[in-house]
Write an enzyme that holds these catalytic residues in place. Sequence first.
Site, PDB file in Angstrom:
ATOM      1  N   GLY A  88       0.803  -1.213   0.000  1.00  0.00           N
ATOM      2  CA  GLY A  88       0.000   0.000   0.000  1.00  0.00           C
ATOM      3  C   GLY A  88       0.836   1.263   0.000  1.00  0.00           C
ATOM      4  N   HIS A 108       6.437  19.153   3.572  1.00  0.00           N
ATOM      5  CA  HIS A 108       7.006  18.073   2.755  1.00  0.00           C
ATOM      6  C   HIS A 108       6.227  16.789   3.000  1.00  0.00           C
ATOM      7  CE1 HIS A 108       9.877  15.121   1.198  1.00  0.00           C
ATOM      8  NE2 HIS A 108      10.436  16.127   0.527  1.00  0.00           N
ATOM      9  N   ASN A 110       7.030  13.616   2.847  1.00  0.00           N
ATOM     10  CA  ASN A 110       7.710  12.576   3.619  1.00  0.00           C
ATOM     11  C   ASN A 110       8.226  13.095   4.960  1.00  0.00           C
ATOM     12  OD1 ASN A 110       8.030  11.829   0.599  1.00  0.00           O
ATOM     13  ND2 ASN A 110       8.412   9.897   1.684  1.00  0.00           N
ATOM     14  N   SER A 118       5.707   4.718   8.447  1.00  0.00           N
ATOM     15  CA  SER A 118       6.081   3.981   7.242  1.00  0.00           C
ATOM     16  C   SER A 118       4.796   3.472   6.617  1.00  0.00           C
ATOM     17  CB  SER A 118       7.001   2.800   7.589  1.00  0.00           C
ATOM     18  OG  SER A 118       7.090   1.891   6.504  1.00  0.00           O
ATOM     19  N   SER A 297     -41.760 -12.374 -14.320  1.00  0.00           N
ATOM     20  CA  SER A 297     -41.466 -12.875 -15.658  1.00  0.00           C
ATOM     21  C   SER A 297     -41.909 -11.853 -16.689  1.00  0.00           C
ATOM     22  CB  SER A 297     -42.188 -14.202 -15.904  1.00  0.00           C
ATOM     23  OG  SER A 297     -42.058 -14.613 -17.256  1.00  0.00           O
ATOM     24  N   SER A 298     -41.152 -11.769 -17.770  1.00  0.00           N
ATOM     25  CA  SER A 298     -41.530 -10.887 -18.872  1.00  0.00           C
ATOM     26  C   SER A 298     -42.515 -11.556 -19.816  1.00  0.00           C
ATOM     27  CB  SER A 298     -40.279 -10.473 -19.662  1.00  0.00           C
ATOM     28  OG  SER A 298     -39.655 -11.616 -20.219  1.00  0.00           O
ATOM     29  N   GLU A 310     -32.751 -14.537  -3.812  1.00  0.00           N
ATOM     30  CA  GLU A 310     -31.789 -14.741  -4.896  1.00  0.00           C
ATOM     31  C   GLU A 310     -30.655 -13.722  -4.838  1.00  0.00           C
ATOM     32  OE1 GLU A 310     -34.143 -14.700  -8.430  1.00  0.00           O
ATOM     33  OE2 GLU A 310     -34.984 -16.692  -8.080  1.00  0.00           O
TER      34      GLU A 310
END
Length: 443
Positions: A88, A108, A110, A118, A297-298, A310
């Site tokens: 990471g 800065h 860092n 770290s 259902s269609s 489901e």
Amino acid sequence: MAEQAVDRELWGVETRKAVDNFRVSGEPVPAPVVHWLGRIKAAAARTNAELGELDPELAQRIAAAADEVAHGRHDDQFPIDVFQTGSGTSSNMNANEVIANLAGEGVHPNDHVNRGQSSNDVFPSAVQLAALAETRAKLLPALELLAGSLGRKAQEFEDVVKAGRTHLMDAVPVTLGQEFSGYAAQVRLGGERVGATLGHVAQIPLGGTAVGTGLNTDPDFAAGVRAKLTEATGMPADPPEDPFEAQASRDALVELSGALKTVAVSLTKISSDIALMGSGPRTGFGEIALPELQKGSSIMPGKVNPVIPEVVLQVCAQVIGNDTAITIAGMQGNFELNVRIPLIARNLLDSIGLLASASTLLAEKCVDGIEANEETCTRHAESTPAIATALNPYIGYDKATEIVREAVASRRTIREVAREQGVDDETLDRALDLRAMARGGNP
């Protein structure tokens, strides 16, 4: 990866390199991890100021900028693909650069934002705290909601007698309420199992820096940051039992994922049973009616499908798959560092969110609206040949077996065949009391 359209890029050169290098899924690191990186950076800046490690004015600017990240105000500034370097590091550098730019001149990424830290201890700490917070805020309440819904149905259906089933074959009677009581307990115990893992998840490796030794950090830094995190969020942020275990392995997250998998297994059983009990309405079990949420259902008019079960079944399959990936990732730490942390974060937070949503849906859009078909349940209870079991104390197992075989072959009831074979009505009335049988009472 398809880069997000942003008005202003707050990241720097290291983020740009990572964006260019990791064009994999187009999926960024989960937002909760980014937010916890912000919280850690804010607490770190304030702690460093107290320890004399940072100028107070500079630290205040860093903390204010990090607070903005923690509150989700700059999520579009974290474009790096989740499939990145396994520690990471890229996302930690992304956070350092964004916060430094927000904090203004002289900061800065860092030397100041990452002071005493770290990627190897900060990023897994953010992942663990994100998993802890999301579980407590979303998943556990959702499981409690579902257990309550199932428990109310258990009370509502306590007198609805039906056929029990083992091996998908007819068994002695139970009540529909007993079945739902079992489901409620499954969910409740699942929540307890998940909760039991969180104490380990709360033990974060912060302070170990590169390899667990705490190189380049003040001895009081980690405790100060943990205290500030808990004070600000209410989340426990505990020291690790051993800094080298905490940095080299992700066992706590593997453990949590295993508990999530168990919940998925339980919800699979529950959802499958509900779908089967609601099957029909004419050619299935038809013992319960599920809420009609949409056309099933269609092409077939009036069809009602078990759409919510489901959905839950699909979610559970995904969670079980996520756990397999997390298990493999957890095995792949070498020596002082596990280097599959982004993958674990992605899958674990996905599982937490999916299970929380699915549990809520199952409760509110399915279980709350389930109705019992008492006539069908009673007919099934009276029809199951297994009720002959209650005759065993009176006529013996072998004679009861003969009655069952004849009843099945002739498609007659146990009562009819038993009477024909000489069992008196008084014995039959006492032995074949379905409600007493379902409650385990001996005639």
